[in-house]
Design a protein around this motif. Structure first.
Motif, PDB file in Angstrom:
ATOM      1  N   VAL A  53       0.918  -1.463   0.255  1.00  0.00           N
ATOM      2  CA  VAL A  53      -0.138   0.057  -0.189  1.00  0.00           C
ATOM      3  C   VAL A  53       1.417   1.186  -0.504  1.00  0.00           C
ATOM      4  O   VAL A  53       1.424   1.395   1.238  1.00  0.00           O
ATOM      5  N   ASN A  83      -3.041   4.299  -2.213  1.00  0.00           N
ATOM      6  CA  ASN A  83      -3.353   3.455  -3.146  1.00  0.00           C
ATOM      7  C   ASN A  83      -4.943   2.320  -3.277  1.00  0.00           C
ATOM      8  O   ASN A  83      -5.223   2.209  -3.882  1.00  0.00           O
ATOM      9  N   ARG A  84      -4.409   1.580  -2.170  1.00  0.00           N
ATOM     10  CA  ARG A  84      -5.486   0.494  -1.820  1.00  0.00           C
ATOM     11  C   ARG A  84      -5.901   0.913  -0.431  1.00  0.00           C
ATOM     12  O   ARG A  84      -5.047   1.485   0.252  1.00  0.00           O
ATOM     13  N   LYS A  85      -7.199  -0.006  -0.275  1.00  0.00           N
ATOM     14  CA  LYS A  85      -7.093   0.129   0.749  1.00  0.00           C
ATOM     15  C   LYS A  85      -5.773  -0.715   2.304  1.00  0.00           C
ATOM     16  O   LYS A  85      -5.015  -1.573   1.864  1.00  0.00           O
ATOM     17  N   ALA A 111      -9.207   2.844   0.177  1.00  0.00           N
ATOM     18  CA  ALA A 111      -8.328   3.321  -1.117  1.00  0.00           C
ATOM     19  C   ALA A 111      -9.161   4.296  -1.472  1.00  0.00           C
ATOM     20  O   ALA A 111      -9.753   5.010  -1.228  1.00  0.00           O
ATOM     21  N   LYS A 112      -7.498   5.258  -1.603  1.00  0.00           N
ATOM     22  CA  LYS A 112      -7.665   6.784  -2.289  1.00  0.00           C
ATOM     23  C   LYS A 112      -8.395   7.530  -1.355  1.00  0.00           C
ATOM     24  O   LYS A 112      -9.188   8.579  -1.951  1.00  0.00           O
TER      25      LYS A 112
END
Length: 478
Positions: A53, A83-85, A111-112
């Motif tokens: 991540v 960018n990811r959970k 994410a994000k």
């Protein structure tokens, strides 16, 4: 399978070839290596159990708009997203030795999702940090470093944050010299500064110019900088965004070529006053405020004495003395020069191929193309002397101007007043003066020695009413 991971090969280093493996999704992949020289073969199995991540950051924002985080004065906000959970996210601050000084647990993140963390500059024990710190996000075991920020435990100048609304307060020589490390900040002088004839070098240069602001007035009261012994100007280079205003310099001395306030000004110098003496025996150039002006100088006053000399000259030499500046490539407006300027060029041996120049301007020595001198007054004195050996053929020129020695093509001089005096002398040993100079190399005017541009609304208020507006050139007078 490139959907599981990708491979990037580096360069050979002896017997070693580095590879970089970047996982793309959870799964298993096998990489097969072969050697065609002796048929060697090897397999590498990669198990991707989780994807890293990574975080991306916005620039940190300090609450007061300052360039530094100052403990108990302001706070800083860090904004990032992953960018990811991630199940376990932690924000960290490291000092310049790489030691973690502050941890902030965030927990799980989608994410994000944009997340903001605020920090007051205290470490995990509640003590002020004093360091250039880096910040990072640790998400599910993967660390992403953001950038750096300077953290100060207190204001380095005792008061202020270096912003326009809350400038650093400068009250003594030590604090003034500290400005070198804070080139883009705002400063206010809040006490008289006595240099006690301490030699001071320029604080800033072309690589790191002064891009902030400095004011010599605080809460309506003006303060002085006095008794400076300079070999270089105080500010050196002032950037386009740099501003020096309301500065008063008194009883200052330069014992070489140079100027008091700046060498090159790209920015703004306004409402400043300089009083001092310049003794330049190096045969070069001197001015009261700046050597080169490429920005704006307005509503300034200069006074004192300036002597620019060269003796026993055997090589090509030019003497330049300017009341405000030497070379003007910008704007000079509403300035008053009361400087008493004298120049002496003594030729020891004249070689026919050499050319000697003596240039002097009450406001500027040279007013370059597309530069302006507007509504300025010169009420000082100009005295220029040339001394030569017997029967030597002269090859030099004298340019003297109450406002500018030269006003070049595309330049403008408007609404100026000259109320001083210009005296030019040529001294020879047992040789009449008229054998030394001709009209082709003697240029004297109460505004300019040479004018190739435009002069407007200027007045000769000096005692010498016979002086022409300019000595030579193709310019226009209105």
């Amino acid at each position: 399978n490139p959907k599981t991971c990708t491979i990037t090969f580096g360069k050979w280093n002896g017997d070693y070839l580095p590879i970089t493996i970047e996982p793309k999704k959870v799964g298993t992949e096998t990489i097969r290596f072969t050697n065609t020289a002796n048929k060697e073969e090897w397999q590498l199995t990669i198990n991707v159990t989780a994807l890293p991540v990574k975080a991306s950051f916005e620039d940190p924002v300090i609450s007061s708009g300052a360039n530094y985080l100052i403990v108990d004065s302001n706070t800083v906000s860090f904004t990032f997203k992953t960018n990811r959970k991630a199940k376990d996210v932690e924000f960290r601050v490291y000092d310049d030795n790489g030691k973690v000084v502050r941890k902030i647990n965030i927990g799980a993140l989608a994410a994000k999702k944009e997340t903001t963390v605020k920090w007051n500059g205290l470490n995990s024990s509640g003590k002020p940090v004093n360091s250039v710190c880096t910040y990072a996000v640790l998400a599910d075991g993967t660390k992403t470093i953001g950038g750096s920020i300077k953290v100060l435990p207190t204001s380095p100048f005792g008061q202020g944050e270096g912003t326009e609304n809350n400038p650093f307060m400068v009250s003594n020589v030590d604090e003034f010299l500290m400005m070198k490390d804070y080139s883009g900040d705002c400063f206010v002088q809040d006490a008289d500064i006595d240099f006690k004839y301490m030699p001071v070098s320029s604080l800033f240069d072309e690589l790191i110019p002064f891009s902030g602001s400095f004011s010599g007035k605080n809460n309506g009261k003006s303060y002085q900088m006095m008794n400076l012994m300079g070999y270089q100007s105080l500010f050196g280079t002032i950037a386009k965004t740099g501003v020096v205003r309301d500065l008063t310099m008194t009883n200052c001395v330069i014992n070489s070529f140079g100027s008091f306030l700046a060498y090159t000004n790209y920015g703004t110098i306004e409402n400043c006053s300089v009083t001092g003496n310049i003794l330049c025996n190096s045969g070069q150039q001197a001015a009261m405020i700046a050597i080169v002006n490429k920005g704006q100088i307005h509503d300034c006053k200069v006074s004192g004495k300036m002597s620019v000399n060269a003796t026993d000259v055997t090589d090509s030499t030019t003497l330049k003395a300017g009341g405000i500046v030497v070379q003007n490539e910008g704007i000079i407006a509403q300035c008053v020069s009361s400087v008493k300027m004298s120049q002496m060029l003594e030729v020891g041996q004249l070689v026919s191929s050499n050319k000697y120049k003596v240039q002097c301007g009450g406001i500027a020595v040279e007013n370059a193309a597309e530069a302006f001198i507007v509504t300025c007054t010169f009420d000082g004195k100009i005295e220029t002397k040339v001394k030569m050996e017997d029967l030597l053929s002269p090859n030099y020129e004298i340019l003297s101007g109450g406002i500018a020695a030269e006003n070049k093509i595309g330049s403008y001089i408007t609404q100026c007043t000259f109320s001083g005096a210009i005296e030019t002398k040529e001294i020879a040993w047992d040789v009449p003066v008229n054998t030394l100079l001709t009209s082709e190399n003697l240029y004297i005017g109460y505004v300019a020695g040479r004018n190739d541009s435009y002069i407007s609304t200027c007045v000769n208020a000096s005692s010498n009413k016979e002086l022409a507006v300019f000595g030579t050139g193709t310019g226009m007078v209105q």
